[in-house]
Design a protein around this motif. Sequence first.
Motif, PDB file in Angstrom:
ATOM      1  N   PRO A  88       0.816  -1.226   0.000  1.00 20.20           N
ATOM      2  CA  PRO A  88       0.000   0.000   0.000  1.00 20.20           C
ATOM      3  C   PRO A  88       0.845   1.269   0.000  1.00 20.20           C
ATOM      4  O   PRO A  88       0.493   2.257  -0.645  1.00 20.20           O
ATOM      5  CB  PRO A  88      -0.810  -0.099   1.293  1.00 20.20           C
ATOM      6  CG  PRO A  88      -0.769  -1.516   1.688  1.00 20.20           C
ATOM      7  CD  PRO A  88       0.489  -2.075   1.141  1.00 20.20           C
ATOM      8  N   LEU A  89       1.969   1.234   0.697  1.00 23.53           N
ATOM      9  CA  LEU A  89       2.856   2.393   0.735  1.00 23.53           C
ATOM     10  C   LEU A  89       3.446   2.668  -0.646  1.00 23.53           C
ATOM     11  O   LEU A  89       3.562   3.825  -1.065  1.00 23.53           O
ATOM     12  CB  LEU A  89       3.972   2.151   1.761  1.00 23.53           C
ATOM     13  CG  LEU A  89       4.804   3.344   2.201  1.00 23.53           C
ATOM     14  CD1 LEU A  89       3.911   4.434   2.777  1.00 23.53           C
ATOM     15  CD2 LEU A  89       5.828   2.921   3.235  1.00 23.53           C
ATOM     16  N   MET A  90       3.779   1.608  -1.375  1.00 21.87           N
ATOM     17  CA  MET A  90       4.303   1.770  -2.739  1.00 21.87           C
ATOM     18  C   MET A  90       3.262   2.446  -3.633  1.00 21.87           C
ATOM     19  O   MET A  90       3.594   3.333  -4.415  1.00 21.87           O
ATOM     20  CB  MET A  90       4.690   0.419  -3.327  1.00 21.87           C
ATOM     21  CG  MET A  90       5.958  -0.163  -2.771  1.00 21.87           C
ATOM     22  SD  MET A  90       6.307  -1.827  -3.340  1.00 21.87           S
ATOM     23  CE  MET A  90       6.562  -1.562  -5.084  1.00 21.87           C
ATOM     24  N   LYS A  91       2.011   2.031  -3.510  1.00 21.30           N
ATOM     25  CA  LYS A  91       0.955   2.603  -4.337  1.00 21.30           C
ATOM     26  C   LYS A  91       0.694   4.058  -3.974  1.00 21.30           C
ATOM     27  O   LYS A  91       0.553   4.911  -4.842  1.00 21.30           O
ATOM     28  CB  LYS A  91      -0.335   1.801  -4.194  1.00 21.30           C
ATOM     29  CG  LYS A  91      -0.274   0.458  -4.872  1.00 21.30           C
ATOM     30  CD  LYS A  91      -1.554  -0.307  -4.695  1.00 21.30           C
ATOM     31  CE  LYS A  91      -1.431  -1.687  -5.313  1.00 21.30           C
ATOM     32  NZ  LYS A  91      -2.584  -2.521  -5.051  1.00 21.30           N
ATOM     33  N   LYS A  92       0.635   4.353  -2.689  1.00 20.53           N
ATOM     34  CA  LYS A  92       0.315   5.707  -2.249  1.00 20.53           C
ATOM     35  C   LYS A  92       1.424   6.701  -2.568  1.00 20.53           C
ATOM     36  O   LYS A  92       1.151   7.864  -2.854  1.00 20.53           O
ATOM     37  CB  LYS A  92       0.019   5.714  -0.758  1.00 20.53           C
ATOM     38  CG  LYS A  92      -1.284   5.011  -0.431  1.00 20.53           C
ATOM     39  CD  LYS A  92      -1.500   4.890   1.052  1.00 20.53           C
ATOM     40  CE  LYS A  92      -2.742   4.057   1.308  1.00 20.53           C
ATOM     41  NZ  LYS A  92      -2.819   3.575   2.687  1.00 20.53           N
ATOM     42  N   LEU A  93       2.660   6.261  -2.517  1.00 22.61           N
ATOM     43  CA  LEU A  93       3.781   7.157  -2.783  1.00 22.61           C
ATOM     44  C   LEU A  93       4.246   7.099  -4.240  1.00 22.61           C
ATOM     45  O   LEU A  93       5.172   7.808  -4.616  1.00 22.61           O
ATOM     46  CB  LEU A  93       4.961   6.820  -1.860  1.00 22.61           C
ATOM     47  CG  LEU A  93       4.726   7.048  -0.372  1.00 22.61           C
ATOM     48  CD1 LEU A  93       5.930   6.597   0.431  1.00 22.61           C
ATOM     49  CD2 LEU A  93       4.424   8.512  -0.099  1.00 22.61           C
TER      50      LEU A  93
ATOM     51  N   LYS B 290       9.075  19.132   4.342  1.00 19.21           N
ATOM     52  CA  LYS B 290      10.296  19.375   3.561  1.00 19.21           C
ATOM     53  C   LYS B 290      11.053  18.068   3.321  1.00 19.21           C
ATOM     54  O   LYS B 290      11.500  17.794   2.209  1.00 19.21           O
ATOM     55  CB  LYS B 290      11.216  20.353   4.292  1.00 19.21           C
ATOM     56  CG  LYS B 290      10.802  21.784   4.220  1.00 19.21           C
ATOM     57  CD  LYS B 290      11.825  22.648   4.952  1.00 19.21           C
ATOM     58  CE  LYS B 290      11.385  24.073   5.026  1.00 19.21           C
ATOM     59  NZ  LYS B 290      12.348  24.903   5.787  1.00 19.21           N
ATOM     60  N   GLY B 291      11.194  17.287   4.363  1.00 15.71           N
ATOM     61  CA  GLY B 291      11.935  16.038   4.255  1.00 15.71           C
ATOM     62  C   GLY B 291      11.288  15.056   3.302  1.00 15.71           C
ATOM     63  O   GLY B 291      11.959  14.458   2.450  1.00 15.71           O
ATOM     64  N   ILE B 292       9.984  14.884   3.433  1.00 13.07           N
ATOM     65  CA  ILE B 292       9.271  13.943   2.568  1.00 13.07           C
ATOM     66  C   ILE B 292       9.363  14.388   1.110  1.00 13.07           C
ATOM     67  O   ILE B 292       9.615  13.573   0.219  1.00 13.07           O
ATOM     68  CB  ILE B 292       7.806  13.778   3.029  1.00 13.07           C
ATOM     69  CG1 ILE B 292       7.769  13.014   4.357  1.00 13.07           C
ATOM     70  CG2 ILE B 292       6.973  13.068   1.970  1.00 13.07           C
ATOM     71  CD1 ILE B 292       6.413  12.962   5.011  1.00 13.07           C
ATOM     72  N   ASN B 293       9.161  15.677   0.860  1.00 15.07           N
ATOM     73  CA  ASN B 293       9.262  16.179  -0.518  1.00 15.07           C
ATOM     74  C   ASN B 293      10.656  15.962  -1.093  1.00 15.07           C
ATOM     75  O   ASN B 293      10.808  15.523  -2.231  1.00 15.07           O
ATOM     76  CB  ASN B 293       8.897  17.659  -0.588  1.00 15.07           C
ATOM     77  CG  ASN B 293       7.411  17.883  -0.504  1.00 15.07           C
ATOM     78  OD1 ASN B 293       6.635  17.077  -0.978  1.00 15.07           O
ATOM     79  ND2 ASN B 293       7.010  18.975   0.115  1.00 15.07           N
ATOM     80  N   LYS B 294      11.675  16.260  -0.318  1.00 15.07           N
ATOM     81  CA  LYS B 294      13.052  16.110  -0.788  1.00 15.07           C
ATOM     82  C   LYS B 294      13.380  14.643  -1.068  1.00 15.07           C
ATOM     83  O   LYS B 294      13.950  14.305  -2.118  1.00 15.07           O
ATOM     84  CB  LYS B 294      14.015  16.679   0.253  1.00 15.07           C
ATOM     85  CG  LYS B 294      15.457  16.673  -0.166  1.00 15.07           C
ATOM     86  CD  LYS B 294      16.291  17.436   0.833  1.00 15.07           C
ATOM     87  CE  LYS B 294      17.741  17.450   0.472  1.00 15.07           C
ATOM     88  NZ  LYS B 294      18.047  18.201  -0.716  1.00 15.07           N
ATOM     89  N   ILE B 295      13.002  13.763  -0.163  1.00 13.78           N
ATOM     90  CA  ILE B 295      13.291  12.336  -0.322  1.00 13.78           C
ATOM     91  C   ILE B 295      12.537  11.758  -1.517  1.00 13.78           C
ATOM     92  O   ILE B 295      13.111  11.021  -2.332  1.00 13.78           O
ATOM     93  CB  ILE B 295      12.955  11.561   0.974  1.00 13.78           C
ATOM     94  CG1 ILE B 295      13.871  12.024   2.109  1.00 13.78           C
ATOM     95  CG2 ILE B 295      13.079  10.064   0.757  1.00 13.78           C
ATOM     96  CD1 ILE B 295      13.417  11.586   3.489  1.00 13.78           C
TER      97      ILE B 295
END
Length: 134
Positions: A9-14, A45-50
Motif C-alpha cells: 500500500p505504501l508503494m501505491k500511495k507514494l 520538507k523532508g518527505i518532498n526532498k526524499i
Amino acid sequence: MLPETQVKPLMKKLAIKKEKHIAYFLKRLEGWIQANGNTTISLAKGINKILDDIHQKEIREAQKIKQLNLSKVKNSLIVKYANEIVELYTEKELGVRRIQQWLWDTHRAKISYSSIYRFLQSQSLIRKKDQNNG
C-alpha cells in the motif's frame, strides 16, 4: 524486512515502483527526523526532498533501460516492441512465456518465447532464477 501488508500500500500511495526504494525512503525519513526534528514543516520538507530524489532515481533507471542495443536483432516484431518487452520483464517482473502471451493478447504479435529470451539475454537482463530455466 518490512511486512508485505505495509509495503505494497505504501508503494501505491507514494507512487514508488520498487520495494528497495520504499526501504530507502523509510531509512532516509528516519534520518531526517533525527537530524531535523518532527515538526510539520520539517516533515513536509523532508518527505518532498526524499520523494523527489527517489523519483529522479527511478527516471534515470527507466532511461537506462530504454537505451537498448537493437543492432543484432533480426526479428522485426521484437524491434517494434523492444521497450515494452524490457518494461514487462524488469518493472512488472513477468516471465518470458507471460510476455509472449501478453504480446499476443494485446498486439496480436506472435513471437516465440525463445526469441524473447534470447533478446533479453542479449541485453544482459536475464534474472538468475530465469537462467536456470532457460
